[in-house]
Design a protein around this motif. Sequence first.
Motif, PDB file in Angstrom:
ATOM      1  N   GLU A  81       0.645  -0.978   0.295  1.00  0.00           N
ATOM      2  CA  GLU A  81      -0.128   0.136   0.289  1.00  0.00           C
ATOM      3  C   GLU A  81       0.667   1.164  -0.049  1.00  0.00           C
ATOM      4  O   GLU A  81       0.444   2.365  -0.713  1.00  0.00           O
ATOM      5  CB  GLU A  81      -1.232   0.088   0.899  1.00  0.00           C
ATOM      6  N   ALA A  84       2.427   1.987  -3.543  1.00  0.00           N
ATOM      7  CA  ALA A  84       1.707   2.361  -3.714  1.00  0.00           C
ATOM      8  C   ALA A  84       0.964   3.672  -3.780  1.00  0.00           C
ATOM      9  O   ALA A  84       0.582   5.039  -4.522  1.00  0.00           O
ATOM     10  CB  ALA A  84      -0.068   1.489  -3.784  1.00  0.00           C
ATOM     11  N   ARG A  85       0.964   4.151  -2.343  1.00  0.00           N
ATOM     12  CA  ARG A  85       0.923   5.474  -1.965  1.00  0.00           C
ATOM     13  C   ARG A  85       1.740   6.953  -2.813  1.00  0.00           C
ATOM     14  O   ARG A  85       1.677   7.840  -3.266  1.00  0.00           O
ATOM     15  CB  ARG A  85       0.497   5.991  -0.498  1.00  0.00           C
ATOM     16  N   VAL A  96      -8.988  -8.907  -9.762  1.00  0.00           N
ATOM     17  CA  VAL A  96     -10.486  -9.402  -9.169  1.00  0.00           C
ATOM     18  C   VAL A  96     -10.953  -8.768  -8.750  1.00  0.00           C
ATOM     19  O   VAL A  96     -11.789  -7.906  -8.343  1.00  0.00           O
ATOM     20  CB  VAL A  96      -9.350  -9.698  -7.937  1.00  0.00           C
TER      21      VAL A  96
ATOM     22  N   GLN B 428      -7.223 -10.443  -3.341  1.00  0.00           N
ATOM     23  CA  GLN B 428      -8.155  -9.079  -3.404  1.00  0.00           C
ATOM     24  C   GLN B 428      -8.151  -9.015  -2.446  1.00  0.00           C
ATOM     25  O   GLN B 428      -7.832  -6.983  -2.259  1.00  0.00           O
ATOM     26  CB  GLN B 428      -9.741 -10.426  -3.188  1.00  0.00           C
ATOM     27  N   PHE B 430      -4.779  -7.982  -1.711  1.00  0.00           N
ATOM     28  CA  PHE B 430      -3.464  -6.980  -2.639  1.00  0.00           C
ATOM     29  C   PHE B 430      -4.092  -6.626  -3.353  1.00  0.00           C
ATOM     30  O   PHE B 430      -3.235  -5.564  -4.233  1.00  0.00           O
ATOM     31  CB  PHE B 430      -2.266  -8.708  -3.062  1.00  0.00           C
ATOM     32  N   TYR B 431      -5.457  -6.736  -4.451  1.00  0.00           N
ATOM     33  CA  TYR B 431      -5.007  -5.833  -4.835  1.00  0.00           C
ATOM     34  C   TYR B 431      -5.950  -4.907  -4.637  1.00  0.00           C
ATOM     35  O   TYR B 431      -5.135  -3.691  -4.786  1.00  0.00           O
ATOM     36  CB  TYR B 431      -6.250  -6.129  -5.844  1.00  0.00           C
ATOM     37  N   LEU B 432      -6.545  -4.822  -2.799  1.00  0.00           N
ATOM     38  CA  LEU B 432      -6.660  -3.083  -2.206  1.00  0.00           C
ATOM     39  C   LEU B 432      -5.401  -2.240  -1.915  1.00  0.00           C
ATOM     40  O   LEU B 432      -5.475  -0.975  -2.013  1.00  0.00           O
ATOM     41  CB  LEU B 432      -7.368  -3.769  -1.692  1.00  0.00           C
ATOM     42  N   GLN B 433      -4.799  -3.484  -1.403  1.00  0.00           N
ATOM     43  CA  GLN B 433      -3.374  -2.646  -0.941  1.00  0.00           C
ATOM     44  C   GLN B 433      -2.428  -2.100  -2.339  1.00  0.00           C
ATOM     45  O   GLN B 433      -1.796  -1.389  -1.922  1.00  0.00           O
ATOM     46  CB  GLN B 433      -2.451  -3.855  -0.340  1.00  0.00           C
ATOM     47  N   SER B 434      -2.551  -2.815  -3.542  1.00  0.00           N
ATOM     48  CA  SER B 434      -1.463  -2.283  -4.664  1.00  0.00           C
ATOM     49  C   SER B 434      -3.020  -0.644  -4.908  1.00  0.00           C
ATOM     50  O   SER B 434      -2.388   0.099  -5.586  1.00  0.00           O
ATOM     51  CB  SER B 434      -1.775  -3.800  -5.084  1.00  0.00           C
ATOM     52  N   ARG B 435      -3.676  -0.376  -4.174  1.00  0.00           N
ATOM     53  CA  ARG B 435      -4.139   0.909  -4.522  1.00  0.00           C
ATOM     54  C   ARG B 435      -3.858   2.005  -3.530  1.00  0.00           C
ATOM     55  O   ARG B 435      -4.820   2.319  -3.430  1.00  0.00           O
ATOM     56  CB  ARG B 435      -5.443   0.561  -5.037  1.00  0.00           C
ATOM     57  N   GLY B 436      -3.154   1.861  -2.879  1.00  0.00           N
ATOM     58  CA  GLY B 436      -2.844   1.993  -1.408  1.00  0.00           C
ATOM     59  C   GLY B 436      -3.861   1.661  -0.166  1.00  0.00           C
ATOM     60  O   GLY B 436      -3.923   2.948   0.909  1.00  0.00           O
ATOM     61  N   ILE B 437      -4.496   1.217  -0.650  1.00  0.00           N
ATOM     62  CA  ILE B 437      -5.325   0.917   1.147  1.00  0.00           C
ATOM     63  C   ILE B 437      -4.951  -0.011   1.739  1.00  0.00           C
ATOM     64  O   ILE B 437      -4.659  -1.052   1.665  1.00  0.00           O
ATOM     65  CB  ILE B 437      -7.331   0.548   0.336  1.00  0.00           C
TER      66      ILE B 437
END
Lengths: 262, 479
Positions: A81, A84-85, A96, B428, B430-437
């Motif tokens: 995260e 990404a930030r 997904v 799932q 990882f997908y959210l994390q890879s968007r900074g979440i």
Amino acid sequence: MIRSDAPVLLEVRDLRASVDDQPILHGVNLTIRAGEIHAVMGRNGSGKSTLSKVLAGHPAYTVTGGSVTYRGQDLLELEPEQRARIGLFLGFQYPVEIPGVSNLEFLRVATNARRQERGETELDTFAFEDLVNTRLAVVQMDPAFLERSVNEGFSGGEKKRNEILQMALLEPVVAILDETDSGLDIDALRIVAGGVNQLASPDNATLLITHYQRLLDLITPDHVHVMAAGRILRSGGPELAHELERIGYDWVDQELALTEVG
Amino acid sequence: MTSTAVGDLVAQPYKYGFVTDIETEKIAKGLSEDVVRLISAKKDEPAFLLEFRLRAYRQWLQMQEPDWAALGYPPIDYQDIIYYAAPKQQAKKASLDEVDPKLLETFDKLGIPLSEQKRLSNVAVDAVFDSVSIATTFKEQLAEHGVIFCSISEAVKEYPGLVERYLGTVVSSNDNYFAALNSAVFSDGSFVFIPKGVECPMELSTYFRINSGDTGQFERTLIVAEDGASVSYLEGCTAPMFDTNQLHAAVVELVALDDASIKYSTVQNWYAGDEHGVGGIYNFVTKRGQCRGARSKISWTQVETGSAITWKYPSCVLQGADSVGEFYSVALTNNRQQADTGTKMIHVGPRTRSTIVSKGISAGHSVNSYRGLVQIGPKAVGAKNYSQCDSMLIGDQAGANTYPYIRSQQSDAVVEHEASTCRLSADQLFYLQSRGIGFEEAVSMMVSGFCRDVFNQLPMEFAAEADKLLALKLEGSVG
């Protein structure tokens, strides 16, 4: 225009990684500067998708050696995260589906995480809707997709457009697009490639991971790298991609055999 | 990387585990006819109620504890429980100023301020501490609309006719083992009466607090909505952390007459025991609503996150023509928790409709079962049911079961059942994390997304709370 004095955004040095104790990357070297578009090509199993996941910090991959420096910072010690930030983006080959999580809310939370890192104010629902509406045009996406759950029931093309929409909102510094062209018909491919071209600027960089030349007909790379057996075997300009298109990947085996011997 | 990060997120300590140090009047341990008489005498009850209790007690003696649920626990020693405990300011106070400040402080700490200055402006609260109700807010304002909202003990004294007319008419005293036990020894609970044509002007809520370590809580709630009346009611529950188990056996009865509607929501957060399964509440509850009138509607929404053991099936008897029953449930189990919960929709009248949406989330070594019955009687012409049961597994040690029972005596009834099981996947996340979440936010987004259909049914004030509660309960369980 490529300037060799442009700042280095991403520096990959002798990167080694494994998954389930199976080594996949055997020392990858790559230097990406601001304003550049790179393409990493290779056959299935060459390690190119692994490279993208390792850069983004996927927990299933273990880095066993080497380094990755992102704008002077050790990238590998950061959680996904955090990567990404600070401006690293991975466009997924298979985005997904996340049932029940609204796409709009997901995009807003993600955008705000990035904005916060950049010292910008968080956007409330209304301000965000204004922003997202300006970005939808980049991928010619129907606003109805915002109201649905993240990627749920999206076609392959819609998922990829949703990826580029995220890229348009997050304004990454280095965008890695993993097989963004796979599963797209020619119209969808044009839209997605058009989006990537619009977002490219002298201050950011794009790393395209692809199997085929057809994406590179629409997005012209400055550098092309051929990957095989977890290494970059050869690097060149856009002409290398054309050569691959013409002669295929068979030469790779011979070259690999030679390096094994050497 | 992520899996270690997960390991570091040690489970959040239970926030409500404190004990209030207050002088309590308790009777001796054990259950007998004398104890039943003693409870009734302490509450100065009319003869009909003592009769009701004694009948229930005698029935209970003849009954067997049910063992069909997918639950495992050591035998309960019913003689080792105290059946009545009350903070020592016995008589219910006319004004809040006279209530022991320690009690007010307790409810403050639980996030349920009762005092005039701090209380929620649009929610009337009945606060039950161990066996007694200590305060009910907004009673006068509600009375102006003809709405009665008070403790059931008070109702027995003030409105004995109403209590006698409705008590035990939905859940009979011999309905099941735990309902019989409750009918014999129930101590307090809430009473709600909404007269004909009145839409209750505010949310009603009861907050149940178990404080004593060796006391059972047996509350009894009765809600009646007359013709055309409507009400939304919410109950919340917490208990201190003890390394022993406390028994909670409640009965809730709802009656909806013609065109009436009752919405009953629960956020259950009893102490669940520690990660090894030591301590926690045994929650054996009978909740049933009867849609007695035509076009009436009863809707159950429950968010079950606590208790070591949960045995609970809020049900609807759809008697009136065109009546509607709904059940929306989120049951979350973690560590060694066990839940066997679901509903019964009994279609009696013509064109009755029911909807069941159940979301089970199991983490740790827990077991989470959905058990539901849809019964269509011979007169239920044109009855319809839709059921959806989804399970989410977190980690690979937890279990989820679904036991749907369908009995139809109507050939033209429409009964639909959908079920799914999913695992909260690393991809799932990882997908959210890879968007900074962040990791925790990603988990909580996915879980609340999974539960969204149910949370949408909760009263606004509590939906956000439920979201937070779930996130808190899950910390440290994903990996």
